[in-house]
Design a protein around this motif. Structure first.
Motif, PDB file in Angstrom:
ATOM      1  N   THR A 204       9.473 -38.795 -28.408  1.00 12.40           N
ATOM      2  CA  THR A 204      10.736 -39.145 -27.702  1.00 12.40           C
ATOM      3  C   THR A 204      11.829 -38.028 -27.817  1.00 12.40           C
ATOM      4  O   THR A 204      12.299 -37.304 -27.276  1.00 12.40           O
ATOM      5  CB  THR A 204      11.329 -40.501 -28.163  1.00 12.40           C
ATOM      6  N   THR A 205      11.795 -37.737 -29.273  1.00 13.86           N
ATOM      7  CA  THR A 205      12.773 -36.773 -29.888  1.00 13.86           C
ATOM      8  C   THR A 205      12.532 -35.215 -29.271  1.00 13.86           C
ATOM      9  O   THR A 205      13.191 -34.631 -28.764  1.00 13.86           O
ATOM     10  CB  THR A 205      12.941 -36.550 -31.379  1.00 13.86           C
ATOM     11  N   GLU A 206      11.074 -34.969 -29.151  1.00 16.79           N
ATOM     12  CA  GLU A 206      10.450 -34.010 -28.554  1.00 16.79           C
ATOM     13  C   GLU A 206      10.721 -33.791 -27.137  1.00 16.79           C
ATOM     14  O   GLU A 206      11.273 -32.562 -26.656  1.00 16.79           O
ATOM     15  CB  GLU A 206       9.160 -33.603 -28.878  1.00 16.79           C
ATOM     16  N   GLU A 208      13.134 -35.344 -25.529  1.00 13.10           N
ATOM     17  CA  GLU A 208      14.585 -35.156 -25.267  1.00 13.10           C
ATOM     18  C   GLU A 208      15.186 -33.610 -25.657  1.00 13.10           C
ATOM     19  O   GLU A 208      15.754 -33.217 -24.992  1.00 13.10           O
ATOM     20  CB  GLU A 208      15.416 -36.096 -26.162  1.00 13.10           C
ATOM     21  N   ALA A 209      14.526 -32.996 -26.663  1.00 14.27           N
ATOM     22  CA  ALA A 209      14.652 -31.526 -26.544  1.00 14.27           C
ATOM     23  C   ALA A 209      14.463 -30.790 -25.654  1.00 14.27           C
ATOM     24  O   ALA A 209      15.132 -29.876 -25.408  1.00 14.27           O
ATOM     25  CB  ALA A 209      13.900 -31.051 -28.041  1.00 14.27           C
ATOM     26  N   LEU A 211      14.440 -31.715 -22.379  1.00 16.32           N
ATOM     27  CA  LEU A 211      15.321 -31.642 -21.273  1.00 16.32           C
ATOM     28  C   LEU A 211      16.707 -30.897 -21.600  1.00 16.32           C
ATOM     29  O   LEU A 211      17.215 -30.403 -20.766  1.00 16.32           O
ATOM     30  CB  LEU A 211      15.764 -33.151 -21.082  1.00 16.32           C
ATOM     31  N   SER A 212      16.884 -31.043 -22.938  1.00 14.02           N
ATOM     32  CA  SER A 212      18.079 -30.390 -23.237  1.00 14.02           C
ATOM     33  C   SER A 212      18.140 -28.824 -23.388  1.00 14.02           C
ATOM     34  O   SER A 212      18.817 -28.007 -23.008  1.00 14.02           O
ATOM     35  CB  SER A 212      18.638 -30.811 -24.754  1.00 14.02           C
ATOM     36  N   ALA A 229       4.230 -41.826 -21.996  1.00 14.87           N
ATOM     37  CA  ALA A 229       5.102 -42.883 -22.035  1.00 14.87           C
ATOM     38  C   ALA A 229       6.383 -42.483 -22.510  1.00 14.87           C
ATOM     39  O   ALA A 229       7.524 -42.963 -21.938  1.00 14.87           O
ATOM     40  CB  ALA A 229       4.625 -44.047 -22.607  1.00 14.87           C
ATOM     41  N   GLN A 233       9.811 -42.428 -20.451  1.00 19.42           N
ATOM     42  CA  GLN A 233      10.990 -43.470 -20.949  1.00 19.42           C
ATOM     43  C   GLN A 233      12.325 -42.229 -21.205  1.00 19.42           C
ATOM     44  O   GLN A 233      13.614 -42.830 -20.781  1.00 19.42           O
ATOM     45  CB  GLN A 233      10.702 -43.708 -22.411  1.00 19.42           C
ATOM     46  N   GLN A 236      13.526 -41.360 -17.633  1.00 13.35           N
ATOM     47  CA  GLN A 236      14.424 -42.651 -17.100  1.00 13.35           C
ATOM     48  C   GLN A 236      15.539 -42.794 -17.704  1.00 13.35           C
ATOM     49  O   GLN A 236      16.590 -42.854 -16.701  1.00 13.35           O
ATOM     50  CB  GLN A 236      13.268 -43.713 -17.154  1.00 13.35           C
ATOM     51  N   SER A 237      16.013 -42.813 -19.042  1.00 13.87           N
ATOM     52  CA  SER A 237      17.161 -42.858 -19.438  1.00 13.87           C
ATOM     53  C   SER A 237      18.165 -41.917 -19.178  1.00 13.87           C
ATOM     54  O   SER A 237      19.137 -42.254 -18.960  1.00 13.87           O
ATOM     55  CB  SER A 237      16.967 -42.783 -21.316  1.00 13.87           C
ATOM     56  N   ALA A 238      17.699 -40.665 -19.062  1.00  8.19           N
ATOM     57  CA  ALA A 238      18.464 -39.589 -18.776  1.00  8.19           C
ATOM     58  C   ALA A 238      18.723 -39.306 -17.180  1.00  8.19           C
ATOM     59  O   ALA A 238      19.735 -38.744 -16.693  1.00  8.19           O
ATOM     60  CB  ALA A 238      17.944 -38.240 -19.274  1.00  8.19           C
ATOM     61  N   LYS A 240      16.981 -38.487 -14.531  1.00  6.52           N
ATOM     62  CA  LYS A 240      16.584 -37.369 -14.321  1.00  6.52           C
ATOM     63  C   LYS A 240      15.271 -37.017 -13.492  1.00  6.52           C
ATOM     64  O   LYS A 240      14.529 -36.306 -13.299  1.00  6.52           O
ATOM     65  CB  LYS A 240      16.554 -36.217 -15.329  1.00  6.52           C
ATOM     66  N   PRO A 257       5.485 -49.995 -15.517  1.00  7.56           N
ATOM     67  CA  PRO A 257       6.977 -49.946 -15.004  1.00  7.56           C
ATOM     68  C   PRO A 257       7.451 -48.679 -14.483  1.00  7.56           C
ATOM     69  O   PRO A 257       8.228 -48.847 -13.598  1.00  7.56           O
ATOM     70  CB  PRO A 257       7.725 -50.423 -16.398  1.00  7.56           C
TER      71      PRO A 257
ATOM     72  N   ASP C  41      24.937 -32.719 -25.046  1.00  8.13           N
ATOM     73  CA  ASP C  41      23.413 -33.096 -24.872  1.00  8.13           C
ATOM     74  C   ASP C  41      22.835 -33.538 -26.351  1.00  8.13           C
ATOM     75  O   ASP C  41      22.404 -34.493 -26.435  1.00  8.13           O
ATOM     76  CB  ASP C  41      22.818 -32.156 -24.144  1.00  8.13           C
ATOM     77  N   ARG C  44      24.310 -36.478 -27.747  1.00  2.76           N
ATOM     78  CA  ARG C  44      23.637 -37.692 -27.269  1.00  2.76           C
ATOM     79  C   ARG C  44      22.446 -38.068 -27.937  1.00  2.76           C
ATOM     80  O   ARG C  44      22.006 -39.137 -28.150  1.00  2.76           O
ATOM     81  CB  ARG C  44      23.628 -37.382 -25.754  1.00  2.76           C
ATOM     82  N   ILE C  45      21.475 -36.906 -27.986  1.00  3.89           N
ATOM     83  CA  ILE C  45      20.158 -37.113 -28.546  1.00  3.89           C
ATOM     84  C   ILE C  45      20.391 -37.575 -29.810  1.00  3.89           C
ATOM     85  O   ILE C  45      19.509 -38.603 -30.122  1.00  3.89           O
ATOM     86  CB  ILE C  45      19.233 -35.756 -28.360  1.00  3.89           C
ATOM     87  N   GLN C 163      20.257 -46.963 -22.743  1.00  5.05           N
ATOM     88  CA  GLN C 163      20.640 -46.097 -21.729  1.00  5.05           C
ATOM     89  C   GLN C 163      21.844 -45.891 -21.341  1.00  5.05           C
ATOM     90  O   GLN C 163      22.769 -44.957 -21.317  1.00  5.05           O
ATOM     91  CB  GLN C 163      19.824 -46.245 -20.532  1.00  5.05           C
ATOM     92  N   PRO C 292      12.884 -30.002 -33.467  1.00  6.38           N
ATOM     93  CA  PRO C 292      12.385 -29.628 -32.125  1.00  6.38           C
ATOM     94  C   PRO C 292      13.138 -28.379 -31.271  1.00  6.38           C
ATOM     95  O   PRO C 292      12.519 -27.609 -30.824  1.00  6.38           O
ATOM     96  CB  PRO C 292      12.091 -30.689 -31.516  1.00  6.38           C
ATOM     97  N   ILE C 293      14.439 -28.550 -31.374  1.00  7.06           N
ATOM     98  CA  ILE C 293      15.198 -27.617 -30.591  1.00  7.06           C
ATOM     99  C   ILE C 293      15.089 -26.335 -31.423  1.00  7.06           C
ATOM    100  O   ILE C 293      15.038 -25.216 -30.672  1.00  7.06           O
ATOM    101  CB  ILE C 293      16.769 -28.007 -30.739  1.00  7.06           C
TER     102      ILE C 293
END
Lengths: 334, 335, 333
Positions: A204-206, A208-209, A211-212, A229, A233, A236-238, A240, A257, C41, C44-45, C163, C292-293
């Motif tokens: 999940t963190t990867e 999110e990174a 997208l950022s 998955a 997720q 979906q949360s973002a 986008k 889902p 961003d 938020r993360i 969310q 990761p960033i």
């Protein structure tokens, strides 16, 4: 005290040795050693074994260690050797740590099948491998899938399992080759390949990174069930889903889902059920002498048609990947 | 970390302890006797669960899967008797084995790589010792920290790939036999014997017990507490790296996740053997028997195809029950 | 005595300030290397990465203050998450908030079990919880039949909490996390019971003399630790959208202990603040998001967390040495 109990222990051991009796078995016994327990992917595979054994009259059992750590399967394999089973099917947790124990199993006449993954580089320690599909084509199929979702244009990223995961790495090589060599994908740029270690938190963190770090990202390919998955997720949360298309390899139950709410349009996989089904037919046929385990040999399996044994004695249950989308996902339950 | 105070307050008054007990009772309520009885019960139970269990060859072969933990547990017994604990041993196994693999790949050859591995074990043990003894930090939390640290470093050094391709003479120690007994079993017997004699009869052995019973009194009695504890922590590191090498030989490969969660099994063996968690009491014999008990229980369940779900539950329960039981015995039989 | 607590208070305040400075420097350095790091961003993360650790850390902090430790948190998280997930799966009509009640109360029972074993048999919590770490995981496998609870069974209202929310669109689980931190602060600093936890941890032998009933308070602390692990469990279901018996919560306890120890809670009991713990959690969360960033392999994360625990222990010791040596007695007789 010490010595006395030692002697006693030895005496006890010797008296027990005579108790070991050989158990004659009528029907063929097959054991499947899974990667780890609680892995939903294997439920369907086990079902394939069970259904085939119902038809063929073999005895089937499923065992699995608690963790997918490299050595955790060894006591289980040894126990199956001790139980004098006829066939050990295994989804190996390590490409080489199992060599010694598999060797011992084969020395005692047990048929060893690597199912759903191979012990790449140690092929001589198993009799055959039953793989879900042609792994050489998975990478390009996945690129094509994502390309079709983003009009073959834009920045894309890969979220994989661990850096050394052999199957995933093979597919990633295929993806890179397709992107470089096929002019159809000329406008698609791979900006990053990241690894979520098949852990929900890290994946999940990867994601999110990704997208950022890449605001212009158009798509993510995640060729692993945990990763796809997590990516879905995150997207979906973002909010986008329109901008970033997620695809990859996942199970219908895990992705349902996201397909239903439109976060993910389509993803791919194969049928784990058919692997279990085919493995049982193959094992029973080999033991009965109706199938020859030679490269190039063919045999018939009900529902699957004619199956060919490929190089290195590996067998594919289906030619290409199955695509799941809103139209067909409810036909599958695994 | 806590509860040490509680234990001392629970100690029965001296008058009670002075009452002489019949000899049979003294022997019967020794924790090792309980372990031994458990071993017999478990062996009978396992034979009843599966007709394939009662086979000496198979049991000896299965012992080699737990052998690495068992041999570490012997030293851990002494560490716990001295009033400390080391939860980082499984991670030390992984890091030293990963270093061995990386060193071998770098072309050092097996002897050189083994030296690197053993040295790293000594250094890791000394690092734990430094934090506990010089920095006066509780060993329990220090070794939780180093448990995470060493495992993490192993991951950084070895990645998640399997390092193998060792020469043939190095691999498969579990499948070499002397009089039909796998070498690891013989090694375990000999090491247990030596450590048992050392702890039971040598001056340093007695001092380890004294340190665990009362470090302050031990210091007043002129015992070099710090030196002995340092020795124990370094011995832990060394035995862990030896265990790592033995695992590398058995598996013909190493990976950072070697022996993950092994600390639980090591502590379980020591506790099953009746060593007192607050220090001062325990024997090598108890740990020796407990190692076999664990093997019988785990192997018996595996060969009976009992799902791992139930196995985890049994092991967790066993740990808690065995601590409660030994604790009760030790409080009752305060010498 | 007042003077001494004053000194400790000053040190602790400095500790919180120290973490805040470290956090700032770390973020700036990462921002220099990868400018995209310093954007809303990232905030938020980070905020989404910490809530589970935050609520569990509040529980672990109280356990540490009472001079115990709870290693079974990860298994309690997995246990409660799977139980809540199974309720959603087997009774599709139950509203989302039932999951909270189920998870928190299940966690409380597990925590109480830890507390009972520790207090009745007077055993060290570390060994007891090491045992229940395995025991709870085993039982969770048994009750779930080792089957995952798939995403389709998790109510969308629960997923939504990770969310957004009616409050400025801040995700609900973030609000919960900070809410729990604030309540913990009120409880520890402004109730008699809260102060008693500190008193027990500072000097367990003297606590009964001051009229504190050690056993019930210890039971309460372990029960709270379980309940908060349960809260983290249902938040896990919300954030990740499914519960897997063999993955969920594994290794979680080490992350939480790392966060709490960085936050300045002393392993010798009696010392620990909500502010420090919150900052410790945020620091860890920021590190895990920065890796990761910066495109650093996730492999480094465990090594860094481990090093952070050891370093925090050393800092803790030097604070103790400079502070009031007499207040914190040795942990062993």
């Amino acid at each position: 005290m010490f010595r006395k109990s030692l002697v006693f222990g030895l005496a006890l051991g010797v008296s027990m040795a005579s108790g070991a009796a050989a158990f004659a078995q009528e029907s063929l016994s097959i054991v499947f050693v899974g990667k780890n327990t609680g892995n939903p992917y294997f439920d369907s595979l086990v079902q394939g074994f069970e259904d085939a054994c119902d038809v063929l009259g073999c005895e089937f059992e499923f065992v699995a260690p608690a963790t997918a750590e490299a050595t955790s399967q060894i006591p289980f394999i040894t126990a199956q050797i001790q139980r004098r089973v006829d066939v050990i099917a295994i989804s190996p947790n390590s490409p080489d740590a199992l060599n010694q124990v598999l060797d011992r199993a084969r020395q005692r006449g047990i048929l060893v099948l690597s199912v759903n993954g191979d012990i790449t580089g140690s092929e001589e320690f198993r009799d055959a491998a039953i793989l879900p599909t042609d792994f050489e084509k998975v990478g390009s199929d996945q690129v094509e899938m994502l390309g079709s979702l983003i009009n073959y244009e834009g920045e894309i990223a890969i979220l994989s399992a661990t850096t050394e995961a052999p199957d995933q790495n093979k597919w990633i090589v295929g993806m890179n080759e397709a992107l470089e060599n096929n002019p159809k994908y000329a406008k698609m740029t791979l900006v990053a390949t990241v690894y979520g270690d098949d852990q929900p938190e890290k994946s999940t963190t990867e994601a999110e990174a990704l997208l950022s770090t890449y605001p212009n990202l158009r798509g993510i390919i995640s060729p692993t069930t945990v990763g796809i998955a997590a990516s879905a997720q995150v997207v979906q949360s973002a909010n986008k889903a329109d901008q970033v298309k997620v695809t990859g390899l996942g199970t219908p139950n895990q992705m349902r889902p996201f397909i239903k709410d439109g976060t993910v349009e389509a993803f791919q996989l194969w049928s784990p059920y058919n692997e279990g089904w085919l493995a049982s037919y193959f094992a029973v046929g080999l033991k009965a002498g109706t199938i020859v385990n030679e490269v190039g040999a063919t045999f018939e399996v009900p529902n699957l048609g004619t199956i060919t044994i490929n190089e290195l004695n590996s067998i594919n249950t289906q030619a290409g990947l199955t695509t799941f989308n809103a139209d067909n996902i409810d036909d599958f339950n695994f | 970390m806590s509860g040490a105070e509680d234990a001392t307050t629970r100690t029965p008054p001296a008058a009670d302890a002075a009452t002489p007990r019949p000899r049979w009772q003294v022997i019967l309520v020794r924790p090792e006797t309980v372990t031994f009885l458990f071993l017999i019960v478990a062996t009978i139970g396992a034979s009843w669960l599966s007709p394939f269990f009662a086979d000496v060859r198979y049991i000896l072969e299965s012992f080699t899967f737990y052998f690495e933990f068992a041999i570490v547990a012997l030293i851990l017994t002494m560490v716990i008797i001295s009033g400390e604990i080391d939860l980082s041993a499984a991670s030390m196994m992984a890091l030293s084995a990963s270093l061995f693999g990386v060193a071998y790949q770098a072309g050092l050859g097996i002897p050189g790589a083994m030296a690197v591995s053993l040295l790293s074990g000594v250094l890791m043990g000394a690092f734990n010792g430094f934090l506990v003894i010089n920095m006066k930090l509780p060993s329990i939390i220090v070794t939780i920290g180093t448990l995470t640290l060493f495992r993490g470093l192993a991951q950084v050094i070895a990645g998640d790939k399997s390092i193998g391709k060792f020469p043939a003479w190095f691999i498969g120690i579990d499948y070499r036999f002397v009089f039909d007994v796998p070498i690891p079993v013989i090694v375990f017997l000999i090491v247990s014997l030596i450590l048992g004699i050392f702890l039971g009869t040598s001056a340093i052995g007695r001092q380890i017990y004294q340190i665990g019973t009362s470090p302050i009194a031990a210091r007043h009695a002129g015992i070099r507490v710090n030196r002995i504890k340092y020795g124990l922590f370094i011995a832990m590191g060394l035995v862990s790296s030896i265990a790592g090498l033995l695992a590398a030989s058995r598996l013909a490969s190493v990976r950072y996740d070697l022996a993950t969660g092994g600390e639980l099994q090591m502590v379980l063996i020591v506790m099953l053997g009746g060593t007192y968690i607050f220090g001062g009491r325990g024997t090598i014999l108890g740990t020796f028997l407990a190692a076999w008990l664990l093997v019988v229980i785990a192997t018996g369940m595996t060969v009976a195809n009992i799902p791992i779900n139930a196995q985890l539950t049994v092991l967790g329960l066993l740990l808690i029950v065995s601590i409660i039981a030994t604790n009760a015995i030790h409080v009752r039989t305060q010498r | 005595m007042n003077r001494i607590t004053g000194v400790i208070g000053a040190l602790l305040r400095r500790r919180a300030a120290g973490i805040a400075v470290m956090l700032l420097i770390f973020s700036l350095v990462v921002g220099l290397i990868q400018p995209r790091f310093l954007t809303p961003d990232t905030l938020r993360i980070v905020m989404l990465a910490i809530p589970l650790i935050m609520v569990a850390a509040m529980g672990q902090m109280m356990v540490l203050v009472s001079r115990h430790v709870d290693l079974s948190m990860g298994s309690m998280l997995g246990f409660t998450a799977i139980v809540a997930g199974m309720v959603f799966r087997d009774f599709p009509d139950v509203p989302w908030w039932v999951g909270f009640i189920v998870a928190i109360s299940t966690g409380a029972v597990l925590g109480l079990f830890n507390g009972l074993v520790v207090t009745i048999f007077k055993l060290p919590s570390i060994i007891v919880t090491l045992g229940t770490l395995s025991l709870f995981r085993g039982v969770l496998f048994l009750i779930s039949d080792a089957r995952q609870v798939d995403p389709q069974f998790i109510p969308s209202a629960l997923i939504q909490m990770s969310q957004t929310s009616p409050v400025f669109g801040i995700p609900g689980i973030v609000l919960i996390a900070f809410g729990v931190a604030f309540l913990t602060y009120l409880f520890l600093d402004h109730t008699r019971l809260g102060r008693q936890i500190y008193a027990i941890g500072s000097n367990p032998a003297a606590a009964p003399l001051r009229g504190i009933r050690v056993v019930p308070v210890t039971l309460l602390v372990f029960t709270l630790s379980g309940a908060l692990s349960g809260l983290a469990g249902i938040m896990y279901a919300s954030r990740f959208g499914y519960v897997n018996p063999s993955i969920t919560g594994v290794g979680f306890e080490f992350t939480v202990i790392a966060a709490v120890v960085i936050g300045g809670a002393s392993i010798n009991g009696g010392v620990g603040t909500v502010l420090g713990t919150v900052l410790g959690v945020i620091l860890l969360g920021t590190v895990s998001v920065a890796l990761p960033i910066l495109a650093v392999s996730a492999f480094w994360q465990d090594a860094i967390f481990g090093a952070v625990i050891v370093i925090a222990l050393l800092i803790d010791r030097s604070v103790r040495e400079r502070g009031a040596r007499s207040v914190v007695a040795g942990h062993r007789p």
